[in-house]
Design an enzyme around this catalytic site. Structure first.
Site, mmCIF file in Angstrom:
data_model
loop_
_atom_site.group_PDB
_atom_site.id
_atom_site.type_symbol
_atom_site.label_atom_id
_atom_site.label_comp_id
_atom_site.label_asym_id
_atom_site.label_seq_id
_atom_site.Cartn_x
_atom_site.Cartn_y
_atom_site.Cartn_z
ATOM 1 N N LYS A 33 -4.630 -15.295 15.333
ATOM 2 C CA LYS A 33 -3.581 -16.103 14.486
ATOM 3 C C LYS A 33 -3.981 -17.684 14.428
ATOM 4 O O LYS A 33 -3.635 -18.239 13.369
ATOM 5 C CB LYS A 33 -2.356 -16.108 15.304
ATOM 6 N N ARG A 49 0.799 -1.320 0.008
ATOM 7 C CA ARG A 49 0.074 -0.126 -0.104
ATOM 8 C C ARG A 49 0.761 1.151 0.116
ATOM 9 O O ARG A 49 0.400 2.294 -0.091
ATOM 10 C CB ARG A 49 -1.065 -0.048 1.128
ATOM 11 N N TYR A 79 -5.137 -12.070 20.475
ATOM 12 C CA TYR A 79 -4.083 -12.075 19.404
ATOM 13 C C TYR A 79 -3.701 -13.240 19.126
ATOM 14 O O TYR A 79 -3.810 -13.637 17.853
ATOM 15 C CB TYR A 79 -2.896 -11.379 19.998
ATOM 16 N N ARG A 123 7.703 0.249 19.262
ATOM 17 C CA ARG A 123 6.483 -0.461 20.152
ATOM 18 C C ARG A 123 7.092 -0.713 21.551
ATOM 19 O O ARG A 123 7.826 -1.721 21.681
ATOM 20 C CB ARG A 123 6.419 -1.719 19.158
ATOM 21 N N LEU A 160 10.097 -11.118 18.044
ATOM 22 C CA LEU A 160 11.036 -10.910 16.835
ATOM 23 C C LEU A 160 12.032 -9.791 17.399
ATOM 24 O O LEU A 160 11.818 -9.036 18.114
ATOM 25 C CB LEU A 160 10.203 -10.359 15.597
#
Ligand SMILES: NC(=O)c1ccc[n+]([C@@H]2O[C@H](COP(=O)([O-])OP(=O)(O)OC[C@H]3O[C@@H](n4cnc5c(N)ncnc54)[C@H](OP(=O)(O)O)[C@@H]3O)[C@@H](O)[C@H]2O)c1
Length: 217
Positions: A128, A35, A124, A159, A151
């Site tokens: 998933k 996008r 969450y 974050r 990660l």
């Protein structure tokens, strides 16, 4: 030479993955659905700016593909609501898999999460898990689901929760052995490399790669 298609190419894992696909020299065409621009300049890469709510309409622009890779995802905070989060992490991922199948992809690799489970109370992880379940029902020729723990990597967006978890898990990482090895953080590079390696050779129609196995796939 095979052709690849990537969704999530502007993200932490997706950017790594696109670099690896191009560096490998194994692909003569890498389509990315975005996008916003990736900023990558390579004659083999074709960027398609798409409306993710209308992914099927990208079919005519892309043409046949061999390998599809999905690193799409957001956070509830970035998306603005649980519904908006689910739209990305479930609806767009499933729609991308449907598109990949329609384009002839023989292999679909997707980043899910450690603990993904459609029956859990954690929102969450439930989303998933539902995504994994619905991907399996698409009867893709080959589906590889990677379930990384936290990660690590250079992310432009700050974050706070992720950063705190990285610090805590990073400090205790040497102690995370045996069964605890599954929660040890994995890097964007390790996940992207595992996605790429997963297309090499034959494998089962459905394979789940757990976090602790991502380094060794
Ligand atoms: N963070 C962790 O520790 C962690 C742990 C385990 C699993 N995972 C999962 O791993 C996957 C990849 O994570 P990541 O950190 O690489 O993701 P990321 O950096 O947040 O990148 C996500 C990608 O999805 C795209 N995306 C997000 N919202 C979108 C929307 N509304 N429409 C179209 N595209 C959209 C982003 O595009 P834009 O650049 O345009 O926003 C970007 O390309 C995700 O599914 C995540 O849930 C993450």
């Amino acid at each position: 030479m095979p052709t690849a298609i990537v969704a999530g190419a502007t993200g932490l894992i997706g950017r790594r993955l696109v670099s690896l696909l191009l560096e490998s020299g194994d692909y003569d065409r890498v389509h990315v659905l975005v996008r916003r621009p990736t900023g990558v300049r390579d004659a083999r890469m074709v960027e398609h700016t798409v409306d993710f709510n209308e992914l099927s309409s990208a079919r005519g622009d892309v043409g046949p593909v061999d390998h599809a890779f999905c690193a799409l995802g957001t956070t509830i905070r970035s998306a603005g609501s649980r519904e908006a989060f689910r739209r990305v992490d479930h609806d767009y991922v499933v729609a991308f898999a449907q598109l990949a199948k329609a384009l002839g992809a023989k292999h679909f690799a997707v980043v899910s999460s450690l603990g993904a489970d459609p029956g859990t109370r954690n929102f969450y992880l439930r989303v998933k898990g539902e995504t994994e379940r619905d991907l399996q029902s698409l009867d893709l020729p080959r589906l590889v689901i990677l379930r990384p723990s936290l990660l690590t990597g250079e992310r432009a967006e700050f974050r706070p929760g992720e950063r705190i978890s990285q610090l805590l898990l990073g400090m205790t990482s040497p102690l995370l052995v045996g069964k605890l090895g599954r929660i040890r953080p994995v890097s964007d590079q390790q996940v992207a490399a595992a996605m790429l390696r997963s297309v090499q050779g034959d494998g089962p129609a459905m394979q789940v790669i757990q976090s602790e196995d991502i380094r060794s796939v």
